[in-house]
Design a protein around this motif. Structure first.
Motif: not given
Length: 156
Positions: A3, A11, A14, A18, A45
């Motif tokens: 990301l 975030m 998803n 990730e 991330n």
């Protein structure tokens, strides 16, 4: 998936896809260099740190248990020379564990010895990078990992 510049709500939406970076290294300077490189590349991330292979296994096993036996996506950067459980011992344990055997692992180490390189690849690492200048090596490697993560599907 890596990301870049996502909001917290994006975030969270998803979070199952990730990848989490797991930095396995006992050298604080290398860890700081990797974190700086992530920040410079605007990669957001989640990052976890383990000081040796044993700590890394605990983190991965906890993550698998929390996900009901299914390991969420991780990208592991692994040093070979660590106390308690070194990188090659960690790779042996990971490849022998049915929950962890598909883990994506990149070796980041100071060792350029052919035996270490061969041993790592025989344990199915995704890549082997030698830390010449940790900051520069990590920045180049993370840029490569960002591209890698955009074109491959990581096991979930």
């Amino acid at each position: 998936m890596i990301l870049r510049n996502k909001t917290v709500s994006q975030m969270e939406q998803n979070s199952t896809k990730e990848a989490t970076f797991l930095l396995v290294d006992d050298d604080d300077i290398s860890i700081m260099a990797m974190k700086r490189a992530l920040k410079k590349l605007k990669i957001v991330n989640r990052v976890r740190v383990a000081k040796d292979g044993q700590d890394a296994l605990e983190i991965l096993n906890d993550a698998a248990e929390a996900a009901e036996g299914r390991l969420p996506p991780f990208i592991v950067t692994l040093d070979l020379n660590m106390p308690r459980m070194n990188g090659l011992e960690f790779l042996e344990a990971v490849r022998a564990d049915p929950r962890l055997h598909r883990l994506v692992v990149f070796v980041f180490t100071t060792s350029d010895m052919p035996d270490d390189i061969q041993s790592a690849y025989s344990r199915n690492v995704a890549g082997y990078l030698v830390k010449d200048n940790p900051r520069e090596t990590f920045a180049r490697a993370l840029d490569m990992l960002e591209s890698y993560s955009r074109i491959v599907e990581l096991p979930a």
